[in-house]
Design an enzyme around this catalytic site. Structure first.
Site, PDB file in Angstrom:
ATOM      1  N   GLU A 232     -18.817  19.309  46.513  1.00 14.38           N
ATOM      2  CA  GLU A 232     -17.373  19.557  46.709  1.00 14.38           C
ATOM      3  C   GLU A 232     -16.772  18.245  47.192  1.00 14.38           C
ATOM      4  O   GLU A 232     -17.034  17.824  48.320  1.00 14.38           O
ATOM      5  CB  GLU A 232     -17.155  20.650  47.764  1.00 14.38           C
ATOM      6  N   CYS A 266      -9.028  18.449  52.026  1.00 12.94           N
ATOM      7  CA  CYS A 266      -9.348  18.114  50.627  1.00 12.94           C
ATOM      8  C   CYS A 266      -8.285  18.622  49.663  1.00 12.94           C
ATOM      9  O   CYS A 266      -8.102  18.048  48.593  1.00 12.94           O
ATOM     10  CB  CYS A 266     -10.724  18.655  50.250  1.00 12.94           C
TER      11      CYS A 266
HETATM   12  P1  NAD Z   1     -18.274  11.139  53.413  1.00 14.58           P
HETATM   13  O1  NAD Z   1     -18.589  11.316  51.974  1.00 14.58           O
HETATM   14  O2  NAD Z   1     -18.055   9.780  53.932  1.00 14.58           O
HETATM   15  O3  NAD Z   1     -19.445  11.760  54.328  1.00 14.58           O
HETATM   16  C1  NAD Z   1     -19.860  13.103  54.172  1.00 14.58           C
HETATM   17  C2  NAD Z   1     -21.288  13.235  54.693  1.00 14.58           C
HETATM   18  O4  NAD Z   1     -22.175  12.497  53.840  1.00 14.58           O
HETATM   19  C3  NAD Z   1     -21.516  12.708  56.105  1.00 14.58           C
HETATM   20  O5  NAD Z   1     -22.356  13.625  56.787  1.00 14.58           O
HETATM   21  C4  NAD Z   1     -22.222  11.383  55.857  1.00 14.58           C
HETATM   22  O6  NAD Z   1     -23.025  10.961  56.907  1.00 14.58           O
HETATM   23  C5  NAD Z   1     -23.062  11.715  54.642  1.00 14.58           C
HETATM   24  N1  NAD Z   1     -23.504  10.556  53.822  1.00 14.58           N
HETATM   25  C6  NAD Z   1     -22.955   9.315  53.737  1.00 14.58           C
HETATM   26  N2  NAD Z   1     -23.634   8.558  52.829  1.00 14.58           N
HETATM   27  C7  NAD Z   1     -24.647   9.337  52.344  1.00 14.58           C
HETATM   28  C8  NAD Z   1     -25.672   9.143  51.369  1.00 14.58           C
HETATM   29  N3  NAD Z   1     -25.792   7.992  50.708  1.00 14.58           N
HETATM   30  N4  NAD Z   1     -26.494  10.170  51.091  1.00 14.58           N
HETATM   31  C9  NAD Z   1     -26.368  11.355  51.726  1.00 14.58           C
HETATM   32  N5  NAD Z   1     -25.413  11.607  52.668  1.00 14.58           N
HETATM   33  C10 NAD Z   1     -24.566  10.607  52.970  1.00 14.58           C
HETATM   34  O7  NAD Z   1     -17.017  12.087  53.674  1.00 14.58           O
HETATM   35  P2  NAD Z   1     -16.171  12.276  55.006  1.00 14.58           P
HETATM   36  O8  NAD Z   1     -15.399  11.036  55.274  1.00 14.58           O
HETATM   37  O9  NAD Z   1     -17.040  12.838  56.074  1.00 14.58           O
HETATM   38  O10 NAD Z   1     -15.171  13.472  54.570  1.00 14.58           O
HETATM   39  C11 NAD Z   1     -13.985  13.274  53.857  1.00 14.58           C
HETATM   40  C12 NAD Z   1     -14.168  13.600  52.385  1.00 14.58           C
HETATM   41  O11 NAD Z   1     -14.613  14.953  52.221  1.00 14.58           O
HETATM   42  C13 NAD Z   1     -12.868  13.526  51.606  1.00 14.58           C
HETATM   43  O12 NAD Z   1     -13.084  12.845  50.391  1.00 14.58           O
HETATM   44  C14 NAD Z   1     -12.524  15.002  51.325  1.00 14.58           C
HETATM   45  O13 NAD Z   1     -11.716  15.220  50.193  1.00 14.58           O
HETATM   46  C15 NAD Z   1     -13.883  15.582  51.180  1.00 14.58           C
HETATM   47  N6  NAD Z   1     -13.843  17.056  51.348  1.00 14.58           N
HETATM   48  C16 NAD Z   1     -13.916  17.840  50.226  1.00 14.58           C
HETATM   49  C17 NAD Z   1     -13.843  19.227  50.320  1.00 14.58           C
HETATM   50  C18 NAD Z   1     -13.905  20.120  49.104  1.00 14.58           C
HETATM   51  O14 NAD Z   1     -13.933  21.327  49.248  1.00 14.58           O
HETATM   52  N7  NAD Z   1     -13.911  19.583  47.909  1.00 14.58           N
HETATM   53  C19 NAD Z   1     -13.724  19.808  51.602  1.00 14.58           C
HETATM   54  C20 NAD Z   1     -13.655  18.975  52.730  1.00 14.58           C
HETATM   55  C21 NAD Z   1     -13.720  17.592  52.587  1.00 14.58           C
END
Ligand code: NAD
Length: 454
Positions: A232, A266
Site C-alpha cells: 500500500e 495517503c
Molecule cells: P517509508 O516508505 O519511508 O517507510 C515505511 C517503513 O519501511 C518504515 O518502517 C521503514 O523503516 C521501512 N523501510 C525503509 N526502507 C526499507 C527497506 N529497504 N526494506 C524494508 N523496509 C524498509 O514510509 P513513511 O515515510 O514511514 O510513510 C509515508 C508513506 O506511507 C507515504 O508515501 C504514504 O503515502 C504511505 N502510506 C500509504 C498508505 C496506503 O494505504 N496506501 C497508508 C499510509 C501511508
C-alpha cells in the site's frame, strides 16, 4: 522524530524536540532467529480455527478502549497529531476489533463450488510468517490494519514499525501479546537496515504500507523467493470540482482532506481541479474554511493541526511550494514556517503539471488549485499521474458519477470522501498499490488459496 544510538532507538516529540522514550534496537544479526521462532510458533497457531484465533485476540479490543487516553497521549507525543485524534485512533482500533476479527474469520470460511461431477472446496489457509512493515502517519492504525488480518488468518507476524513511532507500535504489540501465545507476534525495531534484513529473511508474506520508493525496493528484494506481497503505497490524489457542485461542501471537504494530520495521509487531497467558471467562488470558500485550523503542539487544547513528523518532511513541502511559486503558482494563504516542523496550512493557486508539487507526493498541508476549461481537461489532468489510490468528484450527482467512472484511481468518492461501505477493500491502482486490504477480498490476501476437489 528519532535517533538511533548504538543499541537504543529513541523517539522524540516533534512539537518540542524532547525525548519521549526509547526501545532496544534489534541487531540485524538477530532477525533470522526471530523469524525462525515465528515459524515454529505458527505451527500450533495455524492449527486453531480462525474463530478460535479471533476469540483469543478479542479481549485486546477492550484493553485498547480502556487505555485509549494513555496510549493516545503517547501517540500524540511521538507523532505530533492533536490529542483528540491520537486518542480517537487508539479508541477506534479497540472499538472495531471484535467486529473485525469476526469479519476476518468469516472471510476465510471455505467456499464450496460444485457441478454434477465434482465438488470443490476453496480453502483460505495461512501462508506462514508475515513481515508487517508500517509507516508513522497512523502509527497504531497501520500496524493494527495488518497485524489483525495476518493473525486471524493463521499467520505469525514479525512487525517492523516505523523508526519514527516505535513506542506506540510496541505498546500495541504488548496489548495483543497479553493474549497471544509466545512468539506469534514479535516486533523488530530499527530503520531501513532492519526492514531490509526482515524482507530478506525466511518470511512468506510481506505486508508493507509506506512510500513508493521503499515499496519498489521491497518488491525487488522479494523477487528471489517469490514472496507474496501486499504493498500500500503513496499517492497524489485529485479532487475535481464541477459546475453545479455544492461549493460550500466541496470547499469544506477540500480544506479538511488537504490539511488533516498535516496532510500526512495517503489519501490526502493533493491536487484540486476546478472549472474556471466557479474557480474564484470556490477559492474564496476554501480560504474561509482554511482559517478554522489552529496550528500548535498536539497536547495543547485548541490545536487542530500539530507538528509535522520531522523537519526533513517540512523541508520537502516548503521546497515544493517554492518550486511552484518560482514557476508561476501563487501562494494565497498560509505556508508560514514555524519553529521545528510546524507549518501552517497553505493554499496555492494556478498550479500546473510542470511543478513538482503536482507530480511527486507532498504529504504536507497544502491545497493546490488548478483551473480547467472543461470536464475532459479535469479528467485528463486528474489521471495524469503514476499514482492511483483515491480521487473525489464534487458536482451535480449524475455528472459527478459519470466523471468518477472515468478516473483511474482505485477508490473514488462522489460528493464525499473515498470511504466505502463495510466490506469494501482498500485498494490502490497503478503505482499506489499492489494487492489490497480489508473486506473479504482483502483479508484473503493474507492466505494461501488451496482447492480440494472430490
Ligand atoms: P517509508 O516508505 O519511508 O517507510 C515505511 C517503513 O519501511 C518504515 O518502517 C521503514 O523503516 C521501512 N523501510 C525503509 N526502507 C526499507 C527497506 N529497504 N526494506 C524494508 N523496509 C524498509 O514510509 P513513511 O515515510 O514511514 O510513510 C509515508 C508513506 O506511507 C507515504 O508515501 C504514504 O503515502 C504511505 N502510506 C500509504 C498508505 C496506503 O494505504 N496506501 C497508508 C499510509 C501511508
Amino acid at each position: 522524530m528519532t535517533s538511533t544510538a548504538t543499541d537504543q532507538l529513541s523517539s522524540y516529540n516533534p512539537a518540542t524536540g524532547e525525548i519521549v522514550g526509547s526501545v532496544p534496537t534489534t541487531p540485524p544479526s538477530e532477525i533470522k532467529g526471530i523469524v525462525a521462532r515465528s515459524a515454529s510458533a505458527q505451527i500450533a497457531w495455524r492449527n486453531l480455527s480462525a474463530a478460535e484465533r479471533a476469540d483469543i485476540i478479542r479481549p485486546a479490543g477492550q484493553v485498547l478502549q480502556d487505555r485509549a487516553e494513555e496510549l493516545g497521549e503517547l501517540l500524540t507525543l511521538e507523532q505530533g497529531k492533536p490529542l483528540g485524534d491520537g486518542i480517537g485512533e487508539v479508541r477506534g482500533c479497540g472499538e472495531r476489533l471484535s467486529d473485525e476479527v469476526n469479519e476476518i474469520a468469516d472471510a476465510v470460511k471455505p467456499t464450496i463450488l460444485k457441478d454434477e461431477s465434482v465438488t470443490s472446496s476453496v480453502r483460505y489457509d495461512s501462508l506462514g510468517v508475515c513481515a508487517a512493515i508500517t509507516p508513522w502517519n497512523f502509527p497504531i492504525l497501520m500496524p493494527h490494519w495488518m497485524v489483525l488480518p495476518a493473525l486471524v488468518t493463521g499467520n505469525s507476524v514479525v512487525l517492523k514499525p516505523s523508526e519514527q513511532t516505535p513506542l506506540i507500535a510496541q505498546a500495541y504489540a504488548d496489548v495483543l501479546n497479553q493474549f497471544l501465545p509466545e512468539n506469534v507476534l514479535q516486533v523488530v525495531h530499527g530503520e531501513d537496515e532492519q526492514g531490509k534484513t526482515l524482507v530478506e529473511a525466511d518470511v512468506d508474506l510481506i505486508a508493507f504500507t509506506g512510500s513508493k520508493a521503499v515499496g519498489q525496493k521491497i518488491m525487488a528484494a522479494a523477487a528471489g523467493g517469490l514472496k507474496r506481497l501486499i504493498l500500500e503505497l503513496g499517492s497524489k490524489d485529485p479532487m475535481i470540482v464541477l459546475e453545479g457542485a455544492d461549493l460550500d461542501k466541496a470547499a469544506q471537504f477540500a480544506a479538511t482532506n488537504s490539511f488533516r494530520n498535516c496532510g500526512q495521509v495517503c489519501v490526502s487531497t493533493e491536487r484540486i481541479y476546478v472549472q474556471n467558471s466557479i474557480k474564484d467562488q470556490f477559492v474564496e470558500r476554501l480560504i474561509e474554511q482554511s482559517k478554522q485550523f489552529t496550528v500548535g503542539n498536539g497536547m495543547d487544547e485548541g490545536s487542530t493541526l500539530g507538528a509535522m513528523i520531522h523537519e526533513e518532511q517540512k523541508a520537502h513541502v516548503v521546497s515544493q511550494i517554492n518550486d511552484a511559486t518560482s514557476k508561476g503558482a501563487k501562494l494565497i494563504f498560509g505556508g508560514e514556517s514555524g519553529e521545528r516542523s510546524f507549518l501552517s496550512p497553505a493554499i496555492l493557486v494556478d498550479t500546473s503539471h510542470d511543478m513538482d508539487i503536482m507530480r511527486t507526493e507532498t504529504f504536507g498541508p497544502v491545497a493546490c488549485v488548478t483551473g480547467v476549461a472543461s470536464i475532459d481537461e479535469a479528467v485528463d489532468l486528474a489521471n495524469d499521474t503514476e499514482y492511483g489510490l483515491g480521487a473525489v468528484v464534487f458536482g451535480e450527482d449524475a455528472q459527478a458519477r459519470h466523471t468518477a467512472g472515468r478516473l483511474t484511481a482505485g477508490m473514488i468518492g462522489v460528493n464525499k470522501g473515498i470511504g466505502g461501505a463495510p466490506g469494501t477493500p482498500w485498494v490502490g491502482a497503478r503505482q499506489s498499490g499492489f494487492s489490497y486490504h480489508g473486506g473479504p477480498m482483502g483479508h484473503r490476501q493474507f492466505c494461501q488459496v488451496r482447492v480440494i476437489s472430490e
